[in-house]
Design a protein around this motif. Structure first.
Motif, PDB file in Angstrom:
ATOM      1  N   SER A   1       2.365   1.685  -3.375  1.00  0.00           N
ATOM      2  CA  SER A   1       1.361   1.724  -4.456  1.00  0.00           C
ATOM      3  C   SER A   1       1.621   0.641  -5.500  1.00  0.00           C
ATOM      4  N   ILE A   2       1.951  -0.544  -5.000  1.00  0.00           N
ATOM      5  CA  ILE A   2       2.138  -1.707  -5.859  1.00  0.00           C
ATOM      6  C   ILE A   2       1.365  -2.867  -5.256  1.00  0.00           C
TER       7      ILE A   2
ATOM      8  N   HIS B   1       0.835  -1.205   0.000  1.00  0.00           N
ATOM      9  CA  HIS B   1       0.000   0.000   0.000  1.00  0.00           C
ATOM     10  C   HIS B   1       0.870   1.256   0.000  1.00  0.00           C
ATOM     11  N   LEU B   2       1.909   1.296   0.832  1.00  0.00           N
ATOM     12  CA  LEU B   2       2.803   2.453   0.890  1.00  0.00           C
ATOM     13  C   LEU B   2       3.512   2.687  -0.438  1.00  0.00           C
TER      14      LEU B   2
END
Length: 78
Positions: free
Chosen positions: A35-36, A32-33
């Motif tokens: 963005s993958i 999540h951090l």
């Protein structure tokens, strides 16, 4: 009483809990951090592009390792 990831906010005199950023992230949190996807994080771990540790059999990624990975990407792009 504050939970394990919360501390009382003493800066305002309020007793409202304030969350603390975890030092170790689950794979999903790191994904999540960054963005993958979760699978891509496992690829990065397998390729030793992203550091991780095991805590009682659970794979965790230090928050600092995520920041190091992003810094490395930025250096390569420069």
């Amino acid at each position: 009483m504050a939970g394990p990831l919360e501390t009382p906010d003493t800066s305002t005199g309020s007793a409202a809990p304030r969350s603390i950023d975890p030092l170790l992230l689950k794979v999903e949190e790191a994904a999540h951090l960054l963005s993958i996807g979760r699978t891509r994080v496992y690829d990065l771990l397998r390729l030793n592009e992203l550091r991780s540790v095991k805590v009682f059999g659970s794979r965790r990624i230090p928050r600092a390792a995520v920041e190091e990975y992003v810094n490395k990407l930025m250096e390569e792009a420069a």
